[in-house]
Scaffold this active site. Structure first.
Site, mmCIF file in Angstrom:
data_model
loop_
_atom_site.group_PDB
_atom_site.id
_atom_site.type_symbol
_atom_site.label_atom_id
_atom_site.label_comp_id
_atom_site.label_asym_id
_atom_site.label_seq_id
_atom_site.Cartn_x
_atom_site.Cartn_y
_atom_site.Cartn_z
ATOM 1 N N ASP A 79 0.786 -1.381 0.007
ATOM 2 C CA ASP A 79 0.062 0.047 -0.084
ATOM 3 C C ASP A 79 0.991 1.422 0.095
ATOM 4 O O ASP A 79 1.538 1.557 1.076
ATOM 5 C CB ASP A 79 -1.181 0.050 1.235
ATOM 6 N N ASP A 275 -1.656 5.107 -5.723
ATOM 7 C CA ASP A 275 -2.020 4.302 -4.559
ATOM 8 C C ASP A 275 -2.108 2.633 -5.007
ATOM 9 O O ASP A 275 -3.151 2.276 -5.541
ATOM 10 C CB ASP A 275 -3.295 4.626 -4.014
#
Ligand SMILES: *[C@@H]1O[C@H](CO)[C@@H](O)[C@H](O)[C@H]1NC(C)=O
Ligand SMILES: *[C@@H]1O[C@H](CO)[C@@H](O)[C@H](O)[C@H]1NC(C)=O
Ligand SMILES: *[C@@H]1O[C@H](CO)[C@@H](O)[C@H](O)[C@H]1NC(C)=O
Length: 421
Positions: A79, A275
């Site tokens: 992440d 992201d």
């Protein structure tokens, strides 16, 4: 545990590293020039991990990291949209979800409240310690998930690409109270690769172990690799754009304009973030609206028909017979691009070819992998997710404060560019 012990550990680690590379040096009988680069290699070194997963149907990419003493493997979601690495933790666990491995047993090496890493996880001036020896944290994600726990330090077992092992103590969250988000991933935790001080690469950098650079290569066929450090790509082949100094919470190149089929759409001022924790790409309602109108106009009179019965994603189309691959439908779809107004007047474009925004559902329809961010509460953030980062290296260089991308074969692990071992 006091600071002194951590320092001693680091010192030992460095001694081990030096003697290991000396040995190789003697064995290899290499030129003086190469020997110099060998000694320099520690800072030029990279850490490389193979990864598993895909955008569809799995919906995430995972990396195996060994943590603890003795080291135990954990499957973590990569992440770049958050800083903290955490594991589902038997502290004991108040609320954990099913995980592939037994819950992490925390070390008793607590991060203190006054530690800068603790402060980095809380808004300035907004954190009162319940006890000075302990740092509580809570992280919330855009999909509604969250983790609550305590910050501890433990050993991460890592390998440089030249084979030298390292085992730094890094801070991680012992998460004992989780709420699963909409995208329930059956994993042991999250690997936080964000820009903040508590990010794993930032911690490695502050111990002098690697440059503060993160990169990933997500293969469209599934799998790929993740790396820390700057030794695995040729910087001159990478398209670079500077990181925004305004939106510093995320990896953002700042403001972009939406292009469709090589033309500007008039949709400007999109705040864009990269992201890897998001499988799809999201645009705000206005941009999403504009894009879907343009796509539908292009498809008018073609052999593709909307397929509202396919609930895989909000917008799917079917053909006369089921599709197998995005290549089958490529010709009907134009290239989308985000044009960043970085570095003066020259605009850097992040292009999205059909493979970077379409999936083929299990029903054989083609579906749009760009979604309405306003609908999921992203407000004004526009998110470039995994689907749009496939089959290229995406590099977040926190030292130079730039984000870059370059086409790459993600099915093959890269070799060190500084190839000296
Ligand atoms: C995560 O990756 C490992 C390989 O490193 C793979 O064996 C495993 O199935 C993956 N786990 C999940 C839950 O996707
Ligand atoms: C590091 O390399 C050693 C020796 O090749 C191997 O046994 C170990 O599993 C590797 N560790 C990781 C975390 O990949
Ligand atoms: C996007 O979502 C918002 C909030 O749910 C909604 O008001 C808007 O109509 C949606 N836009 C489109 C084009 O579907």
């Amino acid at each position: 545990m006091g600071k002194g012990q951590v320092n001693v550990l680091m010192l030992l680690l460095f001694l081990t590293l030096c003697s290991a590379s000396d040995q190789k040096w003697r064995k290899a009988m290499i030129s003086a020039e190469k020997a110099t680069s060998l000694v320099m290699n520690r800072v030029g070194s990279s850490i490389l991990f193979p990864i598993h997963g895909n955008v569809y149907p799995t919906g995430y990419y995972n990396v195996t990291i060994k943590i603890g003493q003795p080291p135990k493997p954990y499957f973590l979601d990569l992440d770049t949209g958050s800083d903290l690495t955490w594991l589902q933790c038997d502290a004991p666990c108040v609320h954990c979800v099913e995980a592939p491995h037994p819950f992490y047993q925390p070390s008793n090496d607590l991060v203190a409240c006054r530690d800068p890493l603790c402060a980095a996880l809380h808004p300035p001036g907004d954190y009162k310690c319940e006890s000075p020896e302990q740092c509580d944290y809570e992280v919330e994600y855009a999909d509604g998930g969250s983790s609550l726990g305590v910050l501890v330090r433990d050993v991460f077992s890592l390998n440089y690409t030249n084979g030298i092992q390292l085992s730094p103590r890094l801070a991680l969250g012992c998460g004992y109270d989780q709420i699963p988000g909409a995208s329930r991933h059956p994993l042991d935790g999250i690997l936080g690769l964000g820009r903040g001080k508590s990010g794993i690469v930032s911690q490695l950098q502050s111990q002098g172990l690697v440059r503060n650079v993160v990169g990933h290569c997500l293969s469209g066929k599934g799998g790929g690799f993740l790396f820390f450090g700057d030794g695995l790509y040729d910087s001159s082949r990478v398209t670079w754009t500077s990181m925004s100094q305004e939106f510093t919470k995320y990896y953002s190149p700042g403001i972009a304009e939406l292009h469709f089929g090589g033309k500007a759409t008039g949709i400007k001022n999109l705040i864009v973030v990269f992201d890897s924790g998001s499988s799809y790409t999201y645009l705000n309602s206005q941009a999403y609206q504009t894009l879907t109108v343009l796509l539908k106009k292009e498809l008018g009179g073609r052999s593709l028909k909307e397929a509202p019965e396919d609930q895989t994603l909000p917008l799917c189309w079917k053909g006369r017979k089921p599709f197998k691959n995005v290549k089958d439908v490529k010709k009907y779809f134009k290239t989308i691009a985000l044009a960043f107004a970085s570095s003066g007047r020259t605009k850097t474009q992040f292009e999205l070819h059909p493979e970077a925004y379409l999936i083929i559902s299990n029903k054989g329809n083609v579906c749009l992998g760009i979604l309405n961010g306003t609908q999921v509460g992203l407000q004004n953030l526009n998110v470039i997710g995994d689907i749009s980062m496939q089959d290229r290296m995406v590099i977040y260089d926190n030292e130079k404060q730039v984000i870059g991308w370059t086409p790459a074969n993600c099915d093959q692990l890269p070799r060190s560019i500084t190839a000296n071992m």
